[in-house]
Write a protein that holds these residues in place. Structure first.
Motif, PDB file in Angstrom:
ATOM      1  N   LYS A 193      53.324  22.353  51.067  1.00 46.27           N
ATOM      2  CA  LYS A 193      53.410  22.850  49.834  1.00 46.27           C
ATOM      3  C   LYS A 193      52.350  22.443  48.932  1.00 46.27           C
ATOM      4  CE  LYS A 193      58.226  23.556  49.911  1.00 46.27           C
ATOM      5  NZ  LYS A 193      59.678  23.414  48.847  1.00 46.27           N
ATOM      6  N   GLU A 194      51.766  21.143  48.975  1.00 46.36           N
ATOM      7  CA  GLU A 194      50.603  20.640  48.219  1.00 46.36           C
ATOM      8  C   GLU A 194      49.283  21.422  48.565  1.00 46.36           C
ATOM      9  OE1 GLU A 194      48.365  16.638  47.464  1.00 46.36           O
ATOM     10  OE2 GLU A 194      49.941  16.358  48.687  1.00 46.36           O
ATOM     11  N   GLN A 195      49.071  21.739  50.133  1.00 45.98           N
ATOM     12  CA  GLN A 195      47.834  22.423  50.428  1.00 45.98           C
ATOM     13  C   GLN A 195      48.108  23.866  49.883  1.00 45.98           C
ATOM     14  OE1 GLN A 195      47.740  22.013  54.690  1.00 45.98           O
ATOM     15  NE2 GLN A 195      47.078  19.877  54.540  1.00 45.98           N
ATOM     16  N   LEU A 196      49.300  24.460  49.941  1.00 46.40           N
ATOM     17  CA  LEU A 196      49.515  25.891  49.484  1.00 46.40           C
ATOM     18  C   LEU A 196      49.246  25.886  48.078  1.00 46.40           C
ATOM     19  CD1 LEU A 196      50.411  28.498  50.592  1.00 46.40           C
ATOM     20  CD2 LEU A 196      52.753  27.914  49.958  1.00 46.40           C
ATOM     21  N   GLU A 197      49.483  24.947  47.125  1.00 45.83           N
ATOM     22  CA  GLU A 197      49.483  24.893  45.838  1.00 45.83           C
ATOM     23  C   GLU A 197      47.676  24.851  45.534  1.00 45.83           C
ATOM     24  OE1 GLU A 197      51.443  21.939  43.924  1.00 45.83           O
ATOM     25  OE2 GLU A 197      53.570  22.990  43.987  1.00 45.83           O
ATOM     26  N   ARG A 198      47.015  24.135  46.350  1.00 43.57           N
ATOM     27  CA  ARG A 198      45.730  23.908  46.128  1.00 43.57           C
ATOM     28  C   ARG A 198      44.795  25.426  46.531  1.00 43.57           C
ATOM     29  NH1 ARG A 198      44.144  18.223  49.010  1.00 43.57           N
ATOM     30  NH2 ARG A 198      45.151  16.747  47.205  1.00 43.57           N
ATOM     31  N   LEU A 199      45.429  26.040  47.534  1.00 40.74           N
ATOM     32  CA  LEU A 199      45.000  27.267  47.927  1.00 40.74           C
ATOM     33  C   LEU A 199      45.269  28.377  46.803  1.00 40.74           C
ATOM     34  CD1 LEU A 199      43.553  28.967  50.423  1.00 40.74           C
ATOM     35  CD2 LEU A 199      45.899  29.231  50.987  1.00 40.74           C
ATOM     36  N   TYR A 200      46.201  28.316  46.118  1.00 44.30           N
ATOM     37  CA  TYR A 200      46.597  29.205  45.279  1.00 44.30           C
ATOM     38  C   TYR A 200      45.822  29.035  43.840  1.00 44.30           C
ATOM     39  CZ  TYR A 200      50.113  32.130  47.716  1.00 44.30           C
ATOM     40  OH  TYR A 200      50.822  32.975  48.561  1.00 44.30           O
ATOM     41  N   ASN A 201      45.367  27.706  43.578  1.00 43.67           N
ATOM     42  CA  ASN A 201      44.836  27.334  42.373  1.00 43.67           C
ATOM     43  C   ASN A 201      43.106  27.440  42.476  1.00 43.67           C
ATOM     44  OD1 ASN A 201      47.329  26.903  41.104  1.00 43.67           O
ATOM     45  ND2 ASN A 201      47.383  24.714  41.823  1.00 43.67           N
ATOM     46  N   ARG A 202      42.753  27.702  43.615  1.00 40.00           N
ATOM     47  CA  ARG A 202      41.462  27.806  43.726  1.00 40.00           C
ATOM     48  C   ARG A 202      40.945  28.735  42.461  1.00 40.00           C
ATOM     49  NH1 ARG A 202      39.896  29.805  49.351  1.00 40.00           N
ATOM     50  NH2 ARG A 202      41.449  31.349  48.828  1.00 40.00           N
ATOM     51  N   THR A 203      39.407  28.477  42.243  1.00 36.98           N
ATOM     52  CA  THR A 203      38.884  29.318  41.182  1.00 36.98           C
ATOM     53  C   THR A 203      38.060  30.286  41.786  1.00 36.98           C
ATOM     54  OG1 THR A 203      36.812  27.965  41.189  1.00 36.98           O
ATOM     55  CG2 THR A 203      38.728  27.386  39.525  1.00 36.98           C
ATOM     56  N   PRO A 204      37.700  31.549  41.176  1.00 37.31           N
ATOM     57  CA  PRO A 204      36.874  32.433  41.790  1.00 37.31           C
ATOM     58  C   PRO A 204      35.581  32.034  42.250  1.00 37.31           C
ATOM     59  CG  PRO A 204      37.962  33.341  39.747  1.00 37.31           C
ATOM     60  CD  PRO A 204      38.199  31.906  39.734  1.00 37.31           C
ATOM     61  N   GLU A 205      34.836  30.880  41.574  1.00 37.96           N
ATOM     62  CA  GLU A 205      33.772  30.330  42.325  1.00 37.96           C
ATOM     63  C   GLU A 205      33.970  29.908  43.485  1.00 37.96           C
ATOM     64  OE1 GLU A 205      34.956  29.948  39.079  1.00 37.96           O
ATOM     65  OE2 GLU A 205      33.342  31.155  37.994  1.00 37.96           O
TER      66      GLU A 205
END
Length: 431
Positions: A193-205
């Motif tokens: 779940k932590e990795q999934l949150e990091r994946l969704y919180n990525r910026t467009p850059e």
């Protein structure tokens, strides 16, 4: 009477009911021939036959009460049902599936299930919610009493529940039985779940940078495959040159009488890329020696033009007198020239790749991603060799690839070809 007989003899087909005129015209010719396709039952028409009601006796229906086994309050409901099904169970009761949540006693909890991080009241509350909501842990976490008890996550609730289920299964199982105990890895679930949150919180850059890196990785893999293929081709050419010289030495040492006694099953050790493979004329009949000097169709037009240019530079006649010795020597000379041409092409490709790597290195050095330069030696083309030292810059800002190069393969080939023209003009220096 004659007219009536003729009219009765001619067959007429009526358009079936519901069939369009255009479709029926496709089945019927101008000569009024019989159509190739006919409906199987013309009496029913072209349309789908409707159901005929009233052919059988109507089954009686009754307004009768029923109870739903999923409800425990004993509520009574009414609906229409066939009279033959009176007294049977409610048909939708089979969809009422419940999860069997284990029950433990006070003694079992104190002996096996005690945990310092959990109290018995909190554990009882967890199992009560599990029975009510059929192990839907998201709903259980929402209905959990976080004010009375400690705040827990979904992973904590799952871990406690499956740990108790595994303990009770081990205690109550008969000795020697193979158990399938459910195991829940709470640490793995938290990391997921932590990795999934990091994946969704990525910026467009960050997404654009990742796509750029993936594209550059594909380019690097493509260039690596091309380089390996060229290396294999170059190795084949080198092997072909070595085997050709060895074979010719063996032919010169062997007596001339043994030449026609060569076995037909013996395969030449020279690969197909080595020079020119001339066909053998073993058929019966009259043949000309000039036919043996004809180039096979496998040699391309580009190689033929290059071969003619080399022969003109060496001062060799393109159509010599076809004696036995001249035909053999002329074919060997052309085979050697084609092999030399292929080696020159491979050498030009290697020079082009070397130039590309050198300029890429210079671009990386200017960007500051590579350390200082140290001169170790000189290259054959007069440029000094460079050694790469590890830089201290951030690897994230390094340039992966540089597009463009000052030299093209054609310019490198012209450069290499100009340096070797002197060797080609003297026939004594040919291999």
């Amino acid at each position: 009477q004659k007219k009536s007989k003729k009219s009765s003899e001619t067959l007429t087909f009526k358009r079936p009911e519901g069939m369009h005129r255009e479709v029926y015209a496709l089945l019927y010719s101008d000569k009024k021939d019989a159509p190739p396709l006919l409906p199987s039952d013309t009496t029913q028409g072209y349309r789908t036959v409707k159901a005929k009601l009233g052919s059988k006796k109507v089954r009686p229906w009754k307004w009768m009460p029923f109870t739903n086994p999923a409800r425990k309050d004993g509520a009574m409901f009414y609906h229409w049902r066939r009279a033959a099904e009176e007294g049977k169970d409610y048909p939708f009761a089979r969809f009422n599936k419940t999860v069997q949540v284990p029950v433990y006693s006070e003694q079992e909890y104190q002996m096996y299930l005690h945990d310092d991080a959990w109290t018995k009241a909190e554990t009882d509350h967890l199992f009560d919610l599990a029975r009510r909501f059929d192990l839907r842990f998201v709903v259980i976490h929402d209905r959990y009493d976080h004010q009375q008890f400690k705040k827990r996550s979904v992973e904590d609730l799952k871990e406690r529940y499956y740990h108790i289920c595994a303990k009770l299964a081990n205690i109550r199982a008969a000795p020697g039985t193979d158990l399938k105990i459910p195991v829940f890895d709470a640490g793995h679930e938290r990391r997921r779940k932590e990795q999934l949150e990091r994946l969704y919180n990525r910026t467009p850059e960050q997404v654009a940078e990742e796509e750029y890196l993936i594209q550059e990785l594909r380019k690097i893999e493509t260039r690596k495959k091309e380089r390996e293929k060229r290396t294999q081709d170059l190795q084949k050419l080198i092997t072909a040159a070595d085997t050709t010289t060895e074979q010719r030495r063996a032919e010169r040492k062997a007596p001339k009488k043994k030449l026609p006694q060569k076995k037909e099953t013996e395969k030449p050790a020279v690969p197909e890329t080595a020079g020119i493979k001339f066909p053998d004329f073993k058929s019966a009949g009259v043949t000309l020696r000039s036919q043996r000097m004809k180039l096979p169709s496998s040699v391309g037009q580009k190689k033929i033009k290059a071969l003619e240019q080399m022969l003109m530079e060496l001062g060799v006649d393109l159509n010599p007198m076809p004696t036995e010795e001249i035909v053999q020597m002329f074919n060997e000379l052309r085979s050697d020239l084609v092999l030399l041409y292929e080696l020159k092409q491979a050498f030009a490709n290697c020079e082009y790749e070397l130039q590309m790597l050198r300029h890429r290195y210079e671009a990386l050095a200017k960007a500051g991603s590579i350390g200082p330069l140290s001169v170790e030696g000189a290259h054959p083309d007069g440029q000094t060799g460079l050694s790469i030292e590890e830089g201290k810059g951030d690897t994230k800002d390094q340039i992966i690839d540089v597009v463009g190069a000052p030299l093209t393969p054609n310019s490198v080939r012209r450069k290499v070809g100009g340096a070797e023209q002197g060797a080609l003009r003297s026939p004594t220096q040919m291999p």
